[in-house]
Design a protein around this motif. Structure first.
Motif, PDB file in Angstrom:
ATOM      1  N   LEU A 135      12.791   4.299   7.259  1.00 30.63           N
ATOM      2  CA  LEU A 135      12.555   3.521   8.480  1.00 30.63           C
ATOM      3  C   LEU A 135      12.965   2.047   8.352  1.00 30.63           C
ATOM      4  CD1 LEU A 135       9.058   4.572   9.867  1.00 30.63           C
ATOM      5  CD2 LEU A 135      11.236   4.486  11.118  1.00 30.63           C
ATOM      6  N   GLU A 136      12.990   1.542   7.128  1.00 28.41           N
ATOM      7  CA  GLU A 136      13.271   0.108   6.942  1.00 28.41           C
ATOM      8  C   GLU A 136      14.709  -0.172   6.520  1.00 28.41           C
ATOM      9  OE1 GLU A 136      10.334  -1.602   4.392  1.00 28.41           O
ATOM     10  OE2 GLU A 136       8.717  -1.170   5.791  1.00 28.41           O
ATOM     11  N   LYS A 137      15.517   0.887   6.491  1.00 26.05           N
ATOM     12  CA  LYS A 137      16.905   0.696   6.049  1.00 26.05           C
ATOM     13  C   LYS A 137      17.647  -0.323   6.917  1.00 26.05           C
ATOM     14  CE  LYS A 137      19.319   4.526   4.915  1.00 26.05           C
ATOM     15  NZ  LYS A 137      19.602   5.971   4.816  1.00 26.05           N
ATOM     16  N   ASN A 138      17.394  -0.236   8.233  1.00 17.77           N
ATOM     17  CA  ASN A 138      18.098  -1.143   9.154  1.00 17.77           C
ATOM     18  C   ASN A 138      17.749  -2.594   8.933  1.00 17.77           C
ATOM     19  OD1 ASN A 138      19.810   0.441  10.444  1.00 17.77           O
ATOM     20  ND2 ASN A 138      18.446   0.916  12.181  1.00 17.77           N
ATOM     21  N   SER A 139      16.509  -2.817   8.626  1.00 12.19           N
ATOM     22  CA  SER A 139      16.054  -4.192   8.413  1.00 12.19           C
ATOM     23  C   SER A 139      16.796  -4.825   7.224  1.00 12.19           C
ATOM     24  CB  SER A 139      14.538  -4.154   8.238  1.00 12.19           C
ATOM     25  OG  SER A 139      14.091  -5.168   7.455  1.00 12.19           O
ATOM     26  N   ILE A 140      17.003  -4.032   6.172  1.00 12.94           N
ATOM     27  CA  ILE A 140      17.739  -4.527   4.991  1.00 12.94           C
ATOM     28  C   ILE A 140      19.213  -4.734   5.347  1.00 12.94           C
ATOM     29  CG2 ILE A 140      18.470  -3.942   2.623  1.00 12.94           C
ATOM     30  CD1 ILE A 140      15.564  -4.328   2.507  1.00 12.94           C
ATOM     31  N   LYS A 141      19.744  -3.773   6.107  1.00 15.19           N
ATOM     32  CA  LYS A 141      21.158  -3.855   6.479  1.00 15.19           C
ATOM     33  C   LYS A 141      21.423  -5.118   7.296  1.00 15.19           C
ATOM     34  CE  LYS A 141      23.405   0.290   6.807  1.00 15.19           C
ATOM     35  NZ  LYS A 141      23.558   1.577   7.431  1.00 15.19           N
ATOM     36  N   GLU A 142      20.514  -5.380   8.233  1.00 14.71           N
ATOM     37  CA  GLU A 142      20.646  -6.571   9.095  1.00 14.71           C
ATOM     38  C   GLU A 142      20.631  -7.860   8.275  1.00 14.71           C
ATOM     39  OE1 GLU A 142      17.867  -7.587  12.441  1.00 14.71           O
ATOM     40  OE2 GLU A 142      17.986  -5.412  12.668  1.00 14.71           O
ATOM     41  N   GLU A 143      19.688  -7.922   7.321  1.00 12.93           N
ATOM     42  CA  GLU A 143      19.584  -9.121   6.487  1.00 12.93           C
ATOM     43  C   GLU A 143      20.851  -9.259   5.625  1.00 12.93           C
ATOM     44  OE1 GLU A 143      17.497 -11.600   6.522  1.00 12.93           O
ATOM     45  OE2 GLU A 143      17.912 -12.587   4.603  1.00 12.93           O
ATOM     46  N   TYR A 144      21.348  -8.131   5.155  1.00 11.50           N
ATOM     47  CA  TYR A 144      22.585  -8.147   4.360  1.00 11.50           C
ATOM     48  C   TYR A 144      23.730  -8.726   5.188  1.00 11.50           C
ATOM     49  CZ  TYR A 144      26.971  -6.376   2.549  1.00 11.50           C
ATOM     50  OH  TYR A 144      28.276  -6.293   2.130  1.00 11.50           O
ATOM     51  N   LYS A 145      23.866  -8.214   6.429  1.00 11.82           N
ATOM     52  CA  LYS A 145      24.955  -8.666   7.306  1.00 11.82           C
ATOM     53  C   LYS A 145      24.828 -10.151   7.581  1.00 11.82           C
ATOM     54  CE  LYS A 145      26.125  -4.772  10.237  1.00 11.82           C
ATOM     55  NZ  LYS A 145      25.557  -4.211  11.457  1.00 11.82           N
ATOM     56  N   PHE A 146      23.608 -10.583   7.870  1.00 12.98           N
ATOM     57  CA  PHE A 146      23.352 -11.995   8.178  1.00 12.98           C
ATOM     58  C   PHE A 146      23.798 -12.882   7.023  1.00 12.98           C
ATOM     59  CE2 PHE A 146      20.545 -15.719   7.987  1.00 12.98           C
ATOM     60  CZ  PHE A 146      20.789 -16.277   9.238  1.00 12.98           C
ATOM     61  N   ARG A 147      23.430 -12.485   5.832  1.00 17.22           N
ATOM     62  CA  ARG A 147      23.776 -13.334   4.681  1.00 17.22           C
ATOM     63  C   ARG A 147      25.282 -13.279   4.395  1.00 17.22           C
ATOM     64  NH1 ARG A 147      19.160 -12.741   0.096  1.00 17.22           N
ATOM     65  NH2 ARG A 147      17.447 -12.179   1.463  1.00 17.22           N
ATOM     66  N   LYS A 148      25.839 -12.083   4.490  1.00 16.32           N
ATOM     67  CA  LYS A 148      27.276 -11.908   4.206  1.00 16.32           C
ATOM     68  C   LYS A 148      28.095 -12.760   5.175  1.00 16.32           C
ATOM     69  CE  LYS A 148      30.430  -9.547   1.940  1.00 16.32           C
ATOM     70  NZ  LYS A 148      30.525  -9.696   0.495  1.00 16.32           N
TER      71      LYS A 148
END
Ligand SMILES: Cc1cc2nc3c(=O)[nH]c(=O)nc-3n(C[C@H](O)[C@H](O)[C@H](O)COP(=O)(O)OP(=O)(O)OC[C@H]3O[C@@H](n4cnc5c(N)ncnc54)[C@H](O)[C@@H]3O)c2cc1C
Length: 403
Positions: A135-148
């Motif tokens: 359920l929390e995979k998207n939250s990590i993905k979003e943070e990854y994208k933001f930082r990248k």
């Protein structure tokens, strides 16, 4: 249970803490008086000396025996919450700037170690933010994208390239995005350097009253001795009632356990600093002598009334570390402790002058990366002493939440 720190902290137990400083036995006059002898006050003392500003630091108890004795000392540039969760309190531009400042503060610590020697078990580390929940995979993905997208050196991990021994559904690896230290040794080393440059340090010397004068203030201490200074820096951590009735943030109690040294740290790639994406989150590190430390299970500060609650939390943490690192078969808990921890709406600490008393300055490292904020505070306040205002200080403005 009352008070800000409870239990038997790892760092003041494994180090020789006989390094005593004297107490104040005379009246003094100086440029800056620093109140509080934890890592924050000591960082301020170091930066004052470096900028040729005369300073006197006073600590009511013993140096580095407050929150500094229990901090896990995971130094990470990121904030407590992911960018998407903070957006109501702070702009994305400011979040990126805070990440950059965190990295800058990490470099400052590295510079200190390079210049004066590594006496504090400093190790540069990658940091991992991960989840074991689909359920929390998207939250990590979003943070990854933001930082990248904002130029940070990050890598996305999922089940297909998980090199860690524990269950991970999604993870964000920040390359060289962190470091670990021994906070007790670091604090004392900062003071050693500062004292060599003329800084004065007293323990068992409590600030009892602040008398504001035309320019500066007089700090009245226990046993009646006074220190007259042009500026006063408040580095008292989570206890600021002597200076203001302002409520700076929300207080929690967070719990830590540290194991005995284990034979081999298996399933834990390169001592990465680990934080999960839960709320409240768990934070995990190793030490130079092969111990494992895990913290978390935060509760409201007021809720902790009995030792029983603490022991329940320690037991949960023990189960968690054992279930994460099944390959390490000699995990045995040696230290259990907890302490107060304060955070703010935007996860950022406070640096700068009081609204009413211009010569009263705060350096309060609230939030998960308190030590890095303190580094920035030491640098900014030593510039401010020479009337040089750092543009980034507005992010830490003491009055930013006032209406
Ligand atoms: C379990 C736990 C884990 C943590 N983990 C991390 C982490 O991984 N990374 C991180 O950055 N932060 C972490 N923190 C927060 C961390 O503790 C702080 O960032 C940092 O150690 C606080 O240092 P400090 O010097 O501000 O406070 P303190 O160490 O509490 O120092 C303040 C000092 O002021 C003194 N004082 C108070 N009033 C007076 C007075 N009137 N006169 C003289 N002296 C006075 C106190 O005695 C005290 O020694 C954690 C906190 C806890 C409780």
């Amino acid at each position: 249970m009352q008070g800000y720190v409870k239990g038997k902290p790892l760092f003041t137990s494994i180090n020789n803490t006989n390094n005593q400083y004297s107490y104040l036995t005379e009246d003094l006059e100086t440029d800056v008086v620093i109140i509080g002898g934890g890592v924050t006050g000591s960082i301020c003392s170091y930066y004052m000396s470096k900028s040729n500003i005369k300073s006197v630091l006073i600590e009511k108890g013993r140096i580095a025996h407050g929150s500094t004795s229990v901090t896990t000392s995971l130094l990470q540039y990121e904030l407590d919450e992911n960018a998407s969760e903070l957006i109501e309190s702070i702009s994305s531009k400011d979040i990126v700037r805070l990440y950059e400042l965190g990295l800058y503060a990490l470099k400052e610590i590295e510079k200190f170690v390079d210049e004066y020697g590594n006496k504090c078990d400093y190790i540069k580390r990658d940091t991992l933010l991960y989840t074991s929940k689909n359920l929390e995979k998207n939250s990590i993905k979003e943070e990854y994208k933001f930082r990248k997208e904002n130029g940070l050196d990050v890598e996305y991990i999922d089940e297909s390239n998980n090199l860690y021994g524990f269950d991970l559904k999604a993870g964000l690896l920040a390359k060289k995005g962190g470091a670990e230290i021994d906070p007790y040794k670091f604090t004392n080393h900062l003071l050693e350097v500062s004292i060599k440059e003329g800084g004065l340090v007293y323990e068992n010397t409590e600030a009892k009253k602040i008398e504001y004068i035309n320019e500066g203030a007089i700090v009245h201490t226990s046993y009646g001795y006074k220190i007259k200074a042009k500026k006063v820096i408040v580095a008292t951590g989570y206890n600021t009632s002597l200076f203001t009735n302002k409520n700076f943030g929300s207080k929690y109690t967070t719990f830590n356990i540290a194991t005995k040294p284990v034979k081999e740290i298996r399933g834990w790639k390169e001592g990465v600093l680990i934080r999960d994406n839960s709320d409240p989150y768990n934070y995990i590190r190793t030490t130079k002598d092969n111990r494992l430390i895990i913290g978390g299970e935060d509760i409201d500060f007021k809720e902790i009334e009995s030792e029983e609650i603490a022991f329940e939390k320690y037991s949960i943490l023990e189960q968690r570390i054992k279930s994460m690192f099944k390959e390490i078969d000699d995990i045995e808990v040696e230290y259990k402790y907890c302490g107060c921890f304060e955070t703010t709406k935007d996860n950022v600490g406070y640096i700068g002058p009081d609204k009413k008393h211009n010569d009263l300055w705060y350096c309060l490292g609230y939030g998960a990366n308190g030590i890095l904020f303190a580094i920035l505070g030491g640098m900014m306040l030593s510039k401010l002493y020479y009337n040089e205002k750092d543009d980034d200080m507005k992010l830490f403005d003491v009055n930013r939440f006032d209406n």
